[in-house]
Design a protein around this motif. Sequence first.
Motif, mmCIF file in Angstrom:
data_model
loop_
_atom_site.group_PDB
_atom_site.id
_atom_site.type_symbol
_atom_site.label_atom_id
_atom_site.label_comp_id
_atom_site.label_asym_id
_atom_site.label_seq_id
_atom_site.Cartn_x
_atom_site.Cartn_y
_atom_site.Cartn_z
ATOM 1 N N VAL A 114 11.464 11.373 6.128
ATOM 2 C CA VAL A 114 10.078 11.246 5.516
ATOM 3 C C VAL A 114 9.225 10.439 6.588
ATOM 4 N N VAL A 115 8.083 11.127 6.867
ATOM 5 C CA VAL A 115 6.996 10.455 7.685
ATOM 6 C C VAL A 115 5.963 9.914 6.846
ATOM 7 N N GLU A 116 6.111 8.783 7.062
ATOM 8 C CA GLU A 116 5.001 7.563 6.428
ATOM 9 C C GLU A 116 3.522 7.594 7.128
ATOM 10 N N VAL A 138 23.517 12.099 1.397
ATOM 11 C CA VAL A 138 22.267 12.613 2.185
ATOM 12 C C VAL A 138 21.849 11.392 2.896
ATOM 13 N N ALA A 139 21.162 11.687 4.108
ATOM 14 C CA ALA A 139 20.741 10.541 4.756
ATOM 15 C C ALA A 139 19.141 10.801 4.826
ATOM 16 N N VAL A 140 18.215 9.578 4.875
ATOM 17 C CA VAL A 140 16.867 9.880 4.704
ATOM 18 C C VAL A 140 16.461 8.655 5.945
ATOM 19 N N SER A 141 15.547 9.258 6.648
ATOM 20 C CA SER A 141 15.074 8.458 7.842
ATOM 21 C C SER A 141 13.384 8.304 7.291
ATOM 22 N N PHE A 142 12.928 7.043 7.621
ATOM 23 C CA PHE A 142 11.682 6.825 7.580
ATOM 24 C C PHE A 142 11.079 6.861 8.892
ATOM 25 N N THR A 143 9.853 7.049 8.891
ATOM 26 C CA THR A 143 9.217 7.104 10.471
ATOM 27 C C THR A 143 7.817 6.773 10.331
ATOM 28 N N GLY A 144 7.113 6.249 11.152
ATOM 29 C CA GLY A 144 5.581 6.310 10.951
ATOM 30 C C GLY A 144 4.817 7.494 11.720
ATOM 31 N N ASP A 145 3.728 7.320 11.511
ATOM 32 C CA ASP A 145 2.803 8.558 12.441
ATOM 33 C C ASP A 145 3.142 8.358 13.737
ATOM 34 N N GLY A 146 2.967 7.054 14.367
ATOM 35 C CA GLY A 146 3.134 6.920 15.610
ATOM 36 C C GLY A 146 4.686 7.166 16.136
ATOM 37 N N LEU A 174 9.184 15.581 4.860
ATOM 38 C CA LEU A 174 8.231 15.038 3.837
ATOM 39 C C LEU A 174 7.497 14.219 4.475
ATOM 40 N N GLU A 175 6.089 14.605 4.477
ATOM 41 C CA GLU A 175 5.094 13.646 5.206
ATOM 42 C C GLU A 175 4.196 13.207 4.121
ATOM 43 N N CYS A 176 3.989 11.949 4.033
ATOM 44 C CA CYS A 176 3.426 11.134 2.894
ATOM 45 C C CYS A 176 2.120 10.570 3.546
ATOM 46 N N LYS A 177 0.904 10.836 2.976
ATOM 47 C CA LYS A 177 -0.330 10.311 3.573
ATOM 48 C C LYS A 177 -0.947 9.373 2.856
ATOM 49 N N THR A 178 -0.584 8.031 3.589
ATOM 50 C CA THR A 178 -1.059 6.740 3.122
ATOM 51 C C THR A 178 -1.850 5.705 3.934
ATOM 52 N N LEU A 179 -1.929 4.485 3.562
ATOM 53 C CA LEU A 179 -2.547 3.645 4.284
ATOM 54 C C LEU A 179 -1.982 2.308 3.994
ATOM 55 N N ARG A 180 -1.562 1.444 5.126
ATOM 56 C CA ARG A 180 -1.055 0.108 4.769
ATOM 57 C C ARG A 180 -2.301 -0.756 4.803
ATOM 58 N N TYR A 181 -2.013 -1.731 3.873
ATOM 59 C CA TYR A 181 -3.126 -2.737 3.287
ATOM 60 C C TYR A 181 -3.319 -3.885 4.311
ATOM 61 N N TYR A 182 -2.495 -4.184 5.124
ATOM 62 C CA TYR A 182 -2.571 -5.183 6.023
ATOM 63 C C TYR A 182 -2.628 -4.835 7.420
ATOM 64 N N GLY A 231 0.764 -1.132 -0.043
ATOM 65 C CA GLY A 231 0.075 -0.127 -0.037
ATOM 66 C C GLY A 231 0.748 1.266 -0.028
ATOM 67 N N GLU A 232 2.169 1.099 0.352
ATOM 68 C CA GLU A 232 2.872 2.331 0.730
ATOM 69 C C GLU A 232 4.076 2.545 -0.161
ATOM 70 N N GLU A 233 4.001 1.545 -1.559
ATOM 71 C CA GLU A 233 5.108 1.198 -2.263
ATOM 72 C C GLU A 233 5.656 2.603 -2.971
ATOM 73 N N ALA A 234 4.585 3.587 -3.173
ATOM 74 C CA ALA A 234 5.175 4.746 -3.707
ATOM 75 C C ALA A 234 6.004 5.617 -3.111
ATOM 76 N N ILE A 235 5.981 5.258 -1.952
ATOM 77 C CA ILE A 235 6.829 6.369 -0.999
ATOM 78 C C ILE A 235 8.368 5.930 -1.118
ATOM 79 N N ALA A 236 8.427 4.525 -0.610
ATOM 80 C CA ALA A 236 9.809 4.082 -0.916
ATOM 81 C C ALA A 236 10.376 4.348 -2.293
ATOM 82 N N ALA A 237 9.953 3.905 -3.143
ATOM 83 C CA ALA A 237 10.247 4.025 -4.526
ATOM 84 C C ALA A 237 10.502 5.490 -4.849
ATOM 85 N N GLY A 238 9.468 6.259 -4.765
ATOM 86 C CA GLY A 238 9.668 7.705 -5.006
ATOM 87 C C GLY A 238 10.818 8.541 -4.374
ATOM 88 N N VAL A 239 11.054 7.870 -2.976
ATOM 89 C CA VAL A 239 12.144 8.487 -2.349
ATOM 90 C C VAL A 239 13.385 8.121 -2.822
#
Lengths: 331, 342
Positions: free
Chosen positions: A179-181, A147-155, A242-250, A52-60
């Motif tokens: 990057v906030v997923e 460049v260093a990128v970190s991914f983090t969830g809303d929690g 960069l906050e990416c609004k998304t939804l996980r499918y599982y 569900g969130e693939e566009a974020i990892a791929a786009g970044v």
Amino acid sequence: MPATAPPGTGQLTREQLLEGYRVMRTIREFEERLHVEFATGEIPGFVHLYAGEEAIAAGVCAHLGADDYVASTHRGHGHAIAKGCDVKAMMAEIYGKQTGLCHGKGGSMHIADLDKGMLGANGIVGGGPPLACGVGLTARVKNTDQVAVSFTGDGGSNQGTFLESLNLASAWHLPCVFVVENNGYAESTPPAYHQSGVDVAKRADGFGFPGVVVDGFDFFAVHEAAGEAIARARAGGGPSLLECKTLRYYGHFEGDQQTYRGAGEVEEVRRTRDCLATFVQRVTNAGILDAEDLERVDQDVRGLIDEAVTEAKAGPDPTPAEVETDVYVTY
Amino acid sequence: MTTVGIVANPAAGRDIRRLVAGASVSGHAEKAGMVFRVLAGLGAAGVTRALMMPAPGGLSATLHRQLRAHAAGQGHEAAPAALEELPMRLDGTAADSIRAVEAMRRAGAAAIVVLGGDGTHRVVAKACADVPVCALSTGTNNVFPELREATVAGLATGLVATGRGGPGALRRDAALRVEVDCAEPDLALVDVAASREPFIGARALWRPGGISDLLVTFANPAAVGLSAVAGMVSPLERGGGRGLHVRLAEAPEAAAITVQVPLAPGLVVPVGVAAWRALATGEQVDLPAAGGSLALDGEREIERRPGARATVRLVAGPLTIDVDAVMRHAATKGLTRLPPRV
């Protein structure tokens, strides 16, 4: 429609589009297959799926080279694939095999490949941003353009580690992109219950750097915004969020009963906003890629994931003699 | 009882222009403060009820804290209009604003105050019919709404809502009606840009490259954004019943003139213009059928497949409150004077 973008528009080439699609399709196939295989009980430990969130990892990660860094989350398979980790070795790792990326010692939540700049999935919520600051500081001290990128969830964005990292990155002018997923749930809790305000991106204001929001289902939106954020960091412009609004499918993890979701929530998003479906529709509408181009990618990916699972299952377990290898580091 | 609607877009002001340019940020606290100030102005002008689209978490909490703090205050100031949140579900998209405006019309709102950017106003204009709109900008990035003090805007809106706006209170703004193939027509309040870029990407438009045609409802050389290109070549008053169609140069050599334009706050770039001409109300322009995307009021919104038919027509737009005209009228007629003490 010309196959190449007009100059000065920042538009993607045919090759970039195909690569973005391949990465997203690989992540989806990898995760959908794990969803099935995990139910057999053959996989040790927990898995947290990124579908569900693939566009974020791929786009970044499309903007990152092997010597740039990403620090991931417990939901890290997508980041690892997009950063170029070996897909078969990842699958073997999740099966706990000696042939795995970390020789079976890490499993799903600690997949790492330092040679690819993948600092690891991370079992600690909010564990990634401080790591990004660390490598960001290294890049700055050594005067490289990494460049260093970190991914983090809303929690995770509520953790002190996240806010402390925003502060350090700003105070030290680090080449970091946070990057906030925002996938709608901190485990089972929607943001309305734990966050003041609708946008995590606004937290960047308090630390004096830009924070923007994009649609995390939209590969093109993520790709453009991430490209600007990463170029800014590379050029010495410092951090951004960069906050990416998304939804996980599982579920939060495989086995999660998901009683917190609204009825038909995932089905509706899969039907109307799915990153792969909308990508296919848009690139074919524009006449830049056709169905055959995309089907070829689908076939390759299906074959790769089949082989990865077969080889992972057949791979050797680590032996008791190896219990201490790759676990301790001596400096 | 006089009712006024309030639409405050909680999501406004978070697009890519914060990253690529120096666009301002407007946090929840500032938006809540603006709503509070509007309520104060409305209340002073005699508006008793304000109907607002429900605000999510942070904005709502801050606003209610301010209202409670005010209620416990000195008491010599006019009471703000009573705030009532519409009982509606939010899904976090532009459709929220449309549903809110429709509910305000059903509830008999005499005017609607909008806090947001060009995009928010565009959405409200699709649903507000002839209910007057007070257009307030929540940042430095906008052309249609004005950047002005919300208390005064509330006062002026209150005077209009209570029938005391005066003869020059309302301006009929123009709009651009956009039709692509058989899709539902869309609306822009400031400008429509046809780009050869096939994908809309991060939506906010901040690069001039690839834009072939630009149509504007008015052309203010003091604006920021694409409409400033038109403003630089041929300034055009707002509400004058005429628009402008500008063709941009594909290559620097093809430019008749090249103008420096602030495309976003902090971002001044050269833009080559090939030609321009006036656009009359009702006139229709057929855009080149080469495919690409359309930006409405600075946001890339529509992807067109090659060969798709796309037309733009200059039409009548929303009724907008002219705050300066209303306040001048109020001062001239003594509408803001209290009765003498006895």
